[in-house]
Design a protein around this motif. Structure first.
Motif, short mmCIF file in Angstrom:
data_model
loop_
_atom_site.label_atom_id
_atom_site.label_comp_id
_atom_site.label_asym_id
_atom_site.label_seq_id
_atom_site.Cartn_x
_atom_site.Cartn_y
_atom_site.Cartn_z
N ARG A 1 70.96 122.55 51.29
CA ARG A 1 71.46 123.87 51.67
C ARG A 1 72.25 123.75 52.98
N GLU B 1 65.77 128.14 60.29
CA GLU B 1 66.95 127.89 61.12
C GLU B 1 67.47 129.18 61.75
N LEU B 2 67.51 130.24 60.97
CA LEU B 2 68.09 131.49 61.46
C LEU B 2 67.05 132.36 62.16
N THR C 1 55.61 133.07 59.18
CA THR C 1 56.20 131.97 58.43
C THR C 1 55.20 131.47 57.41
N ARG D 1 54.12 128.20 56.81
CA ARG D 1 53.17 127.28 57.44
C ARG D 1 53.10 127.60 58.92
N PRO E 1 68.71 141.17 57.06
CA PRO E 1 69.86 140.31 56.77
C PRO E 1 69.46 139.13 55.88
N ASP F 1 71.69 144.62 55.08
CA ASP F 1 72.94 143.86 54.90
C ASP F 1 73.02 143.23 53.51
N SER G 1 76.22 137.27 58.78
CA SER G 1 76.85 136.05 59.27
C SER G 1 77.46 135.33 58.08
N TYR H 1 63.54 126.91 48.16
CA TYR H 1 64.39 127.04 49.35
C TYR H 1 64.38 125.73 50.14
#
Ligand code: NDP
Length: 310
Positions: A88, A145-146, A165, A167, A223, A249, A276, A310
């Protein structure tokens, strides 16, 4: 000579081309980049955007990897014709854009900017001074990451940030994990930001029960992906005044159909999946770096776990 197929909407090619050439040259990769899938058996790598229309990878018999141009891979992860690694997109430009968008949306609601921007009517309303960020609890669902970058930026502004999250992780903020953790995180979130991927495990995560956990007048900012939210439950929670506002979004159906209630609801802001975007100037390096890794036998970066989605 490495053969890279750039499979994306036609308008993207002139923008991406110089960046891909530069990024490959910088790594000493001798590459021929094409948008023409006429000779699939010769293709080594595919740079993939769902908008390119490629769905059957069976004829790509020499393929070494599919390199997604998008961070979200829900439209390709289940494709049974892909038998190679799938990676990804992780792009500093995409991340910076998301941090700016999320920070802007959080500040809008935190500062109550609408109260003035939407009412320039000559009345001097100086009775409410915005609180400080330290008095506002923000929950970020998804510390990838985001999400982590957004959570860190909001923390740096002084917001009282916690994250959720899959984990547990060693982030420098309160972090919750698992279903019990979600309930606790929601209960302490005046503003909740969804930056989770769309997977079977995250579908309708924000359902009626989860929304009821949020404090009165909480703000939902999504988002991430449309299926994270049970739309009927969100509209009901907005209608009865439990949720103060939703800034959305992303949607189950995009473009959001003109007649959808989200467009007309007074406490919903719709933005058209623009939070983004992958930025070719920086993202081309992510593509080239994975080609370099593929050619030198190094592990690919950001390889998708097909089982997790993912
Ligand atoms: P990452 O894969 O880096 O991060 C995903 C995060 O979600 C991880 O922290 C992961 O936990 C967590 N997560 C995944 N599944 C679950 C679950 N079942 N329960 C709890 N936590 C879970 O993704 P990115 O941060 O790069 O991107 C996030 C999403 O943002 C993308 O999938 C995409 O949908 C969306 N996006 C939206 C854009 C827009 O313009 N609107 C632009 C780009 C992306 P763990 O760390 O434990 O694995």
């Amino acid at each position: 000579m490495i053969r890279l197929l750039f499979s994306a909407p036609e308008r993207d090619w002139p923008v991406w081309r110089p960046h891909l050439i530069r990024a490959c040259a910088a790594r000493g990769i001798d590459v021929a980049i094409t948008t023409n899938a006429a000779h699939p058996a010769t293709v080594d790598y595919v740079a993939y955007n769902p908008g390119g229309g490629l769905t059957d990878f069976t004829p790509f018999t020499s393929l070494k990897a599919v390199l997604s141009l998008w961070a979200g891979v829900e439209r390709i992860v289940g494709n049974p014709t892909i038998r190679t690694p799938l990676c990804r997109m992780v792009d500093p430009g995409l991340r910076a854009g998301m941090v700016e968008w999320v920070t802007g949306q959080v500040l809008r609601h935190h500062l109550g900017l609408d109260a003035h921007i939407l009412r320039q009517d000559g009345e001097w309303r100086n009775d409410v001074v915005p609180p400080l960020a330290s008095e506002r609890r923000v929950g970020v669902l998804g510390l990838g990451e985001l999400g982590l970058a957004c959570a860190e930026a909001l923390s740096a502004l002084g917001f009282d940030v916690a994250g959720w999250t899959r984990r547990p992780r060693g982030a420098e903020m309160p972090t919750y994990a698992g279903p019990g953790g979600l309930e606790a995180l929601l209960a302490r979130s005046d503003i909740v930001v969804l930056l989770l991927p769309a997977t079977p495990a995250t579908e309708n995560l924000l359902d009626a029960a989860a929304l009821a956990r949020l404090p009165q007048d909480a703000v939902v900012i999504n988002p991430g992906r449309g299926p994270l939210i049970d739309d009927a439950a969100l509209l009901a929670a907005l209608d009865r005044g439990h949720i103060g506002h939703a800034t959305l979004d992303v949607f189950r159906t995009e473009p959001l159909p003109p007649g959808h209630r989200y467009w007309s609801h007074p406490r919903v802001t719709v933005t058209p999946h623009v939070a983004s975007a992958t930025r070719p100037a920086t993202a081309a390096d992510a593509i080239a770096e994975n080609i370099r890794r593929g050619e030198t036998g190094a592990p690919f970066l950001h390889r998708v776990d097909r089982d997790q989605g993912y």
